[in-house]
Scaffold this motif. Sequence first.
Motif, short mmCIF file in Angstrom:
data_model
loop_
_atom_site.label_atom_id
_atom_site.label_comp_id
_atom_site.label_asym_id
_atom_site.label_seq_id
_atom_site.Cartn_x
_atom_site.Cartn_y
_atom_site.Cartn_z
N GLY A 122 0.81 -1.20 0.00
CA GLY A 122 0.00 0.00 0.00
C GLY A 122 0.84 1.26 0.00
O GLY A 122 2.07 1.22 -0.10
N GLU A 123 0.16 2.38 0.16
CA GLU A 123 0.74 3.71 0.05
C GLU A 123 0.52 4.46 1.35
O GLU A 123 -0.56 4.39 1.95
CB GLU A 123 0.06 4.44 -1.10
N ASN A 124 1.55 5.19 1.82
CA ASN A 124 1.34 6.03 2.99
C ASN A 124 0.89 7.43 2.57
O ASN A 124 0.71 7.71 1.37
CB ASN A 124 2.57 6.05 3.91
N GLU A 125 0.70 8.31 3.52
CA GLU A 125 0.15 9.63 3.21
C GLU A 125 1.13 10.53 2.49
O GLU A 125 0.74 11.55 1.93
CB GLU A 125 -0.35 10.29 4.50
N ASN A 126 2.41 10.16 2.48
CA ASN A 126 3.40 10.89 1.70
C ASN A 126 3.45 10.44 0.25
O ASN A 126 4.16 11.03 -0.56
CB ASN A 126 4.79 10.73 2.31
N GLY A 127 2.71 9.37 -0.07
CA GLY A 127 2.78 8.79 -1.41
C GLY A 127 3.87 7.76 -1.56
O GLY A 127 4.11 7.27 -2.67
N ASP A 128 4.56 7.39 -0.46
CA ASP A 128 5.57 6.33 -0.50
C ASP A 128 4.89 4.98 -0.62
O ASP A 128 3.82 4.76 -0.02
CB ASP A 128 6.42 6.35 0.77
N LEU A 129 5.50 4.06 -1.37
CA LEU A 129 4.93 2.73 -1.57
C LEU A 129 5.67 1.72 -0.68
O LEU A 129 6.90 1.65 -0.70
CB LEU A 129 5.05 2.31 -3.05
N LEU A 130 4.89 0.94 0.06
CA LEU A 130 5.45 0.00 1.03
C LEU A 130 5.25 -1.43 0.56
O LEU A 130 4.20 -1.78 0.02
CB LEU A 130 4.78 0.21 2.39
N PHE A 131 6.27 -2.28 0.80
CA PHE A 131 6.26 -3.67 0.36
C PHE A 131 6.46 -4.58 1.57
O PHE A 131 6.98 -4.17 2.61
CB PHE A 131 7.35 -3.90 -0.68
N SER A 132 6.08 -5.84 1.40
CA SER A 132 6.07 -6.77 2.54
C SER A 132 7.45 -7.04 3.10
O SER A 132 7.58 -7.43 4.26
CB SER A 132 5.41 -8.10 2.13
N ASP A 133 8.51 -6.85 2.31
CA ASP A 133 9.87 -7.10 2.81
C ASP A 133 10.46 -5.87 3.50
O ASP A 133 11.67 -5.78 3.65
CB ASP A 133 10.77 -7.54 1.65
N ILE A 134 9.60 -4.95 3.93
CA ILE A 134 9.88 -3.67 4.58
C ILE A 134 10.62 -2.69 3.67
O ILE A 134 11.15 -1.68 4.13
CB ILE A 134 10.60 -3.79 5.95
N SER A 135 10.67 -2.98 2.36
CA SER A 135 11.16 -1.99 1.41
C SER A 135 10.13 -0.88 1.29
O SER A 135 8.92 -1.13 1.32
CB SER A 135 11.39 -2.61 0.03
N ILE A 136 10.60 0.35 1.12
CA ILE A 136 9.69 1.48 0.92
C ILE A 136 10.27 2.37 -0.18
O ILE A 136 11.43 2.78 -0.12
CB ILE A 136 9.44 2.25 2.23
N LEU A 137 9.46 2.60 -1.21
CA LEU A 137 9.85 3.45 -2.32
C LEU A 137 9.44 4.88 -1.98
O LEU A 137 8.25 5.19 -1.92
CB LEU A 137 9.17 2.98 -3.61
N ARG A 138 10.42 5.75 -1.75
CA ARG A 138 10.15 7.13 -1.37
C ARG A 138 9.77 7.93 -2.61
O ARG A 138 10.55 8.01 -3.56
CB ARG A 138 11.36 7.74 -0.68
#
Length: 374
Positions: A122-138
Amino acid sequence: MRKTNRNILFHLLLALALASCDSEDARPDTPINFDLSDAQAIVFKQASSDNNNINGNLFKISNNEKISAVIDSATVTFARAFSQGLYVEIRVEGTTNIRRFYVRMDNSFVEIESGIDGIYKGENENGDLLFSDISILRTGTLSIDKLQTTLDLPTVQSISGNLAIIRDNATFQIFNTVTNTQYNVNDCNGPRMEAFSGSTMAILDDCSNQILIDMSDGSRSTTNISGWNHESLSVSDGILILSQAIAETGDMNNYGLGHIGTDGNLTTLTGNIFEFASSSCMNCGDANNVLFGNDQYAIVKELNKVSVVDRNNNNTISTILDGFKVTKVSLENNLIYYLAEDNLGNPQIGIYNILNEDNQLLDSQLAFDEIQTF
């Protein structure tokens, strides 16, 4: 003899060149183009492992209500709309390799070439994309970070707002994906979590009576409800919940709709009965399957109907799409985009306008698995 050898060599080189051209689609650097022009929603057909889609399996619904391909000659294995565009995974033909893309609404895109091994959550309120392996695309830099947690083998279970539930076997934490603030929580009821919009507050159902948590200091407090046993939805003024505890009757199949403010107080919006064919723990990590909505409308996808609750009109309930078995719903303003089957089992794609009660069926013979608005 030398002439014969030259002929053999020529034909061998020609065959290799042709084989190279034929296998162009399998190369990871094959050119990719996306078309999200005027897209209001996407529809997606899940690709099978042995299915190469010549005409694509990811389509858009444009503002003229036409359905057309987002990408041709590619096998899309996963696609999710988010606020800034589209996250897409494409299988390299002839292999099990996956290419990942961050696609903007203007059709510009970035291929994410490394750093992610998990499932999109899913996406956080900053628009960052989160993945199950705790990777986060800023979204600001389009770089890959890892959430900084004390857990040894963490995985992301769910995300709501800026907050996520992560786990390592029986150890669970609630985690702020922006500040890296984290607190241990109980391994119970999921745990279910829903964040308040634009806030460090959340409701957390981990079998504690203190369901309100403040991520600024980890403090927890009691409210006039000890938990909820179905889906929840964050809106600008609080959180909507479906719960048996606020239904008018004690039947285990009946649910009411409530609203929780940041002070933790629950207000019953309607004690009217909602019935749906789903388990009592639908928000333990998966996206909602029953409850959708925005600040004005709450949409409840029931067993044999769809109910619309108008919060701006004394929580009046209307029933829509009679005669359809609705399978997927996505809401944009006053328009409900949906997938359904008619009474003969024929697939349907439609757009229902809540304001004028107009139901527009779109021209498509295909059966899709997902429909999502941006």
